[in-house]
Write a protein that holds these residues in place. Sequence first.
Motif, PDB file in Angstrom:
ATOM      1  N   LEU A 137       0.831  -1.209   0.000  1.00  0.00           N
ATOM      2  CA  LEU A 137       0.000   0.000   0.000  1.00  0.00           C
ATOM      3  C   LEU A 137       0.865   1.258   0.000  1.00  0.00           C
ATOM      4  CD1 LEU A 137      -2.783  -1.105   2.502  1.00  0.00           C
ATOM      5  CD2 LEU A 137      -3.062  -0.663   0.052  1.00  0.00           C
ATOM      6  N   ASP A 138       1.910   1.251   0.825  1.00  0.00           N
ATOM      7  CA  ASP A 138       2.812   2.402   0.892  1.00  0.00           C
ATOM      8  C   ASP A 138       3.518   2.623  -0.445  1.00  0.00           C
ATOM      9  OD1 ASP A 138       2.075   2.788   3.522  1.00  0.00           O
ATOM     10  OD2 ASP A 138       3.913   1.909   4.368  1.00  0.00           O
TER      11      ASP A 138
ATOM     12  N   GLY B 167      -1.828  -1.708  11.020  1.00  0.00           N
ATOM     13  CA  GLY B 167      -1.931  -0.585  10.092  1.00  0.00           C
ATOM     14  C   GLY B 167      -2.645  -0.926   8.797  1.00  0.00           C
ATOM     15  N   VAL B 168      -3.209  -2.131   8.710  1.00  0.00           N
ATOM     16  CA  VAL B 168      -3.929  -2.565   7.514  1.00  0.00           C
ATOM     17  C   VAL B 168      -5.384  -2.828   7.894  1.00  0.00           C
ATOM     18  CG1 VAL B 168      -4.116  -4.376   5.758  1.00  0.00           C
ATOM     19  CG2 VAL B 168      -1.866  -3.634   6.548  1.00  0.00           C
ATOM     20  N   THR B 169      -6.310  -2.329   7.074  1.00  0.00           N
ATOM     21  CA  THR B 169      -7.719  -2.619   7.276  1.00  0.00           C
ATOM     22  C   THR B 169      -8.033  -3.925   6.566  1.00  0.00           C
ATOM     23  OG1 THR B 169      -8.260  -0.268   7.363  1.00  0.00           O
ATOM     24  CG2 THR B 169     -10.070  -1.775   6.910  1.00  0.00           C
ATOM     25  N   LEU B 170      -8.504  -4.921   7.323  1.00  0.00           N
ATOM     26  CA  LEU B 170      -8.864  -6.219   6.766  1.00  0.00           C
ATOM     27  C   LEU B 170     -10.389  -6.304   6.734  1.00  0.00           C
ATOM     28  CD1 LEU B 170      -7.896  -8.980   5.742  1.00  0.00           C
ATOM     29  CD2 LEU B 170      -7.874  -9.755   8.114  1.00  0.00           C
TER      30      LEU B 170
ATOM     31  N   ALA C  85      -8.576  -1.275   1.517  1.00  0.00           N
ATOM     32  CA  ALA C  85      -8.622  -2.333   2.527  1.00  0.00           C
ATOM     33  C   ALA C  85      -8.174  -3.628   1.867  1.00  0.00           C
ATOM     34  CB  ALA C  85     -10.042  -2.487   3.069  1.00  0.00           C
ATOM     35  N   LEU C  86      -7.549  -4.499   2.634  1.00  0.00           N
ATOM     36  CA  LEU C  86      -7.253  -5.842   2.170  1.00  0.00           C
ATOM     37  C   LEU C  86      -8.522  -6.650   2.409  1.00  0.00           C
ATOM     38  CD1 LEU C  86      -5.167  -7.885   1.104  1.00  0.00           C
ATOM     39  CD2 LEU C  86      -4.541  -8.345   3.479  1.00  0.00           C
ATOM     40  N   ARG C  87      -9.082  -7.194   1.338  1.00  0.00           N
ATOM     41  CA  ARG C  87     -10.348  -7.912   1.449  1.00  0.00           C
ATOM     42  C   ARG C  87     -10.132  -9.396   1.190  1.00  0.00           C
ATOM     43  NH1 ARG C  87     -15.569  -6.716   1.557  1.00  0.00           N
ATOM     44  NH2 ARG C  87     -15.218  -4.519   1.114  1.00  0.00           N
ATOM     45  N   ILE C  88     -10.696 -10.228   2.071  1.00  0.00           N
ATOM     46  CA  ILE C  88     -10.749 -11.664   1.824  1.00  0.00           C
ATOM     47  C   ILE C  88     -12.212 -12.014   1.571  1.00  0.00           C
ATOM     48  CG2 ILE C  88     -10.800 -12.196   4.301  1.00  0.00           C
ATOM     49  CD1 ILE C  88      -9.445 -14.888   3.581  1.00  0.00           C
ATOM     50  N   ALA C  89     -12.439 -12.730   0.479  1.00  0.00           N
ATOM     51  CA  ALA C  89     -13.793 -13.119   0.095  1.00  0.00           C
ATOM     52  C   ALA C  89     -13.776 -14.568  -0.358  1.00  0.00           C
ATOM     53  CB  ALA C  89     -14.308 -12.217  -1.022  1.00  0.00           C
ATOM     54  N   VAL C  90     -14.936 -15.176  -0.329  1.00  0.00           N
ATOM     55  CA  VAL C  90     -15.108 -16.545  -0.804  1.00  0.00           C
ATOM     56  C   VAL C  90     -16.122 -16.495  -1.938  1.00  0.00           C
ATOM     57  CG1 VAL C  90     -15.929 -18.851  -0.192  1.00  0.00           C
ATOM     58  CG2 VAL C  90     -14.583 -17.525   1.452  1.00  0.00           C
ATOM     59  N   GLN C  91     -15.749 -17.118  -3.049  1.00  0.00           N
ATOM     60  CA  GLN C  91     -16.619 -17.163  -4.225  1.00  0.00           C
ATOM     61  C   GLN C  91     -16.797 -18.609  -4.663  1.00  0.00           C
ATOM     62  OE1 GLN C  91     -18.011 -14.402  -5.693  1.00  0.00           O
ATOM     63  NE2 GLN C  91     -17.119 -13.213  -4.046  1.00  0.00           N
ATOM     64  N   PRO C  92     -17.937 -18.935  -5.278  1.00  0.00           N
ATOM     65  CA  PRO C  92     -18.084 -20.273  -5.836  1.00  0.00           C
ATOM     66  C   PRO C  92     -17.077 -20.474  -6.966  1.00  0.00           C
ATOM     67  CG  PRO C  92     -20.171 -19.059  -5.912  1.00  0.00           C
ATOM     68  CD  PRO C  92     -19.114 -18.116  -5.455  1.00  0.00           C
ATOM     69  N   GLY C  93     -16.530 -21.674  -7.061  1.00  0.00           N
ATOM     70  CA  GLY C  93     -15.619 -21.968  -8.157  1.00  0.00           C
ATOM     71  C   GLY C  93     -14.522 -22.907  -7.742  1.00  0.00           C
TER      72      GLY C  93
ATOM     73  N   PHE D   2      -6.831  -5.947  -2.726  1.00  0.00           N
ATOM     74  CA  PHE D   2      -7.036  -4.612  -2.175  1.00  0.00           C
ATOM     75  C   PHE D   2      -8.307  -4.039  -2.784  1.00  0.00           C
ATOM     76  CE2 PHE D   2      -2.360  -4.933  -1.647  1.00  0.00           C
ATOM     77  CZ  PHE D   2      -2.335  -4.805  -0.272  1.00  0.00           C
ATOM     78  N   ASP D   3      -9.120  -3.427  -1.948  1.00  0.00           N
ATOM     79  CA  ASP D   3     -10.430  -2.961  -2.385  1.00  0.00           C
ATOM     80  C   ASP D   3     -10.690  -1.548  -1.880  1.00  0.00           C
ATOM     81  OD1 ASP D   3     -12.989  -2.951  -3.431  1.00  0.00           O
ATOM     82  OD2 ASP D   3     -13.745  -4.583  -2.185  1.00  0.00           O
ATOM     83  N   ASP D   4     -11.227  -0.707  -2.757  1.00  0.00           N
ATOM     84  CA  ASP D   4     -11.575   0.654  -2.348  1.00  0.00           C
ATOM     85  C   ASP D   4     -13.064   0.779  -2.040  1.00  0.00           C
ATOM     86  OD1 ASP D   4     -12.604   0.471  -4.894  1.00  0.00           O
ATOM     87  OD2 ASP D   4     -11.659   2.303  -5.642  1.00  0.00           O
ATOM     88  N   ARG D   5     -13.799  -0.333  -2.157  1.00  0.00           N
ATOM     89  CA  ARG D   5     -15.237  -0.305  -1.890  1.00  0.00           C
ATOM     90  C   ARG D   5     -15.535  -0.619  -0.432  1.00  0.00           C
ATOM     91  NH1 ARG D   5     -17.409  -4.999  -4.951  1.00  0.00           N
ATOM     92  NH2 ARG D   5     -15.475  -5.847  -4.149  1.00  0.00           N
ATOM     93  N   SER D   6     -16.671  -0.147   0.012  1.00  0.00           N
ATOM     94  CA  SER D   6     -17.200  -0.513   1.322  1.00  0.00           C
ATOM     95  C   SER D   6     -18.574  -1.119   1.073  1.00  0.00           C
ATOM     96  CB  SER D   6     -17.312   0.738   2.208  1.00  0.00           C
ATOM     97  OG  SER D   6     -17.868   0.398   3.446  1.00  0.00           O
ATOM     98  N   LEU D   7     -18.694  -2.412   1.321  1.00  0.00           N
ATOM     99  CA  LEU D   7     -19.942  -3.116   1.046  1.00  0.00           C
ATOM    100  C   LEU D   7     -20.850  -3.106   2.272  1.00  0.00           C
ATOM    101  CD1 LEU D   7     -18.427  -6.227  -0.784  1.00  0.00           C
ATOM    102  CD2 LEU D   7     -19.293  -4.111  -1.801  1.00  0.00           C
TER     103      LEU D   7
END
Length: 116
Positions: free
Chosen positions: A26-27, A69-72, A35-43, A54-59
């Motif tokens: 990020l730096d 110092g990292v948003t997970l 934010a560092l995002r962890i997600a689970v998807q079918p597949g 890394f994601d700039d969205r807020s769901l």
Amino acid sequence: MTVQNETTTHGVTLSDAAAAKAKALLDQEGRDDLALRIAVQPGGCAGLRYQLFFDDRSLDGDLIKEIGGVTLAVDRMSAPYVDGASIDFVDTIEKQGFTIDNPNASGSCACGDSFN
């Protein structure tokens, strides 16, 4: 009258090495809005696949935790699948990258790309 507190954090952990690597990335990009995002998807051949990005969205319904110092971030649909999981960063001769150790996964495919 009982008031229930809404859970806003999750049970995913980030090792010191993973937090340091994510923060360095990020730096390097000069971004403090991701934010560092962890997600689970079918597949994948085992049924479910991790996504770590890394994601700039807020769901709506995101579960957030600040680590080193990292948003997970974890979306509310993925949270039950990754609760208790730990994210690490390895840098060896054989392997380099982020790894996910998930006690909820009952099995994975041979390539390690997906789980069930």
